[in-house]
Scaffold this active site. Structure first.
Site, short mmCIF file in Angstrom:
data_model
loop_
_atom_site.label_atom_id
_atom_site.label_comp_id
_atom_site.label_asym_id
_atom_site.label_seq_id
_atom_site.Cartn_x
_atom_site.Cartn_y
_atom_site.Cartn_z
N SER A 145 0.92 -1.39 -0.19
CA SER A 145 -0.01 0.09 0.01
C SER A 145 0.89 1.39 -0.02
O SER A 145 2.08 1.22 0.51
CB SER A 145 -0.79 -0.07 1.28
OG SER A 145 -1.64 1.28 1.29
N TYR A 159 -1.38 0.02 10.71
CA TYR A 159 -1.40 -0.40 9.08
C TYR A 159 -0.19 -0.07 8.52
O TYR A 159 0.38 -0.92 7.69
CB TYR A 159 -2.53 0.03 8.77
CG TYR A 159 -2.95 -0.20 7.09
CD1 TYR A 159 -3.08 -1.48 7.00
CD2 TYR A 159 -2.79 0.61 6.10
CE1 TYR A 159 -3.54 -1.78 5.57
CE2 TYR A 159 -3.25 0.40 4.83
CZ TYR A 159 -3.61 -1.03 4.51
OH TYR A 159 -3.68 -1.19 3.31
#
Length: 247
Positions: A145, A159
């Site tokens: 990501s 995250y």
């Protein structure tokens, strides 16, 4: 003259998180490109739906938890048992929660780290063992990501840490393995319209399908394109954004 492309016909691809948006799109596009697929997911109904959609001839379902090393070994073994080899693996399974550092429970922190980081490491290890046994290279594709590149928004520190671990793992594996013909690619998307995006809480009551995001097939297409690159070349990191997103 068309660009050179590696033929994926009858190559064998392992995909984790195959029942999700990006995973499911990757499975479908890989099958359309002629590949055979081992589809792994924690949810039996999710992989059963893939078999129902595509038929059992070129897809093998495996139910398991990527947090366990044995699951990665079973995924690779399933490809070898069914088709005689494994050519590529896609570490797509991940968990993310949105919020400040103290907004997560201890269980949520452990889940993010174990699924996203350990799950990727276990799959890479199982793949490398098999690639070395075969002796003709292979592909490890990690779905990271932009959050792992410190480009994402705030309120996603844990995250982002897990995604940063994936990015660094990919770079390090590229240096370690490319001399053996094993390519490692990290594909790092920004916002994608998936149930994952809807579930992590960052959009509140809003539906991510209404936002300026990419679709799962955009990422799945990038994965297949990466695998179709001629063996003489490799892509280390591919960041992907919609035209409407800014960073």
């Amino acid at each position: 003259m068309p660009a050179p492309a590696r033929d994926l016909t009858d190559t064998v691809l392992v995909v984790t998180g195959a029942g999700g948006g990006i995973g499911g799109a990757t499975v479908g596009l890989a099958l359309e490109a002629g590949a055979r697929v081992v589809a792994g997911d924690l949810r039996e109904d999710a992989v059963d739906r893939l078999v129902e959609e595509w038929g059992p001839a070129r897809i093998v379902p495996v139910v398991g938890d990527v947090r366990e090393e044995a699951t990665a070994e079973r995924l690779v073994a399933a490809g070898v048992e069914a088709y005689g080899r494994v050519d590529s693996v896609v570490a797509n399974a991940a968990v993310g929660f949105y919020g400040g550092l103290l907004d997560y429970s201890s269980e949520q922190v452990e889940l993010m780290v174990d699924v996203t980081v350990k799950g990727t490491v276990w799959l890479a290890r199982a793949a490398v063992r098999q690639f070395r046994a075969q002796g003709d290279g292979g592909d490890i594709v990690i779905i990271g990501s932009v959050a792992g590149l410190l480009i994402g928004g705030g309120r996603e520190a844990v995250y982002a840490a897990t995604k940063g671990a994936q990015v660094n793992l990919g770079y390090a594996l590229d240096r370690e393995l490319r001399g053996e013909g094993i390519r490692t690619t990290v594909i790092a998307p920004a916002g994608v319209n998936t149930p994952f995006a809807a579930a992590d809480g960052r959009f509140g009551e809003e539906d991510p399908s209404c936002g300026p995001f990419m679709e799962p097939a955009d990422i799945g297409g990038a994965i297949v394109h990466t695998l179709q690159q001629p063996r003489r070349m490799r892509t280390e990191l591919w960041t992907m954004w919609s035209l409407a997103e800014a960073h």
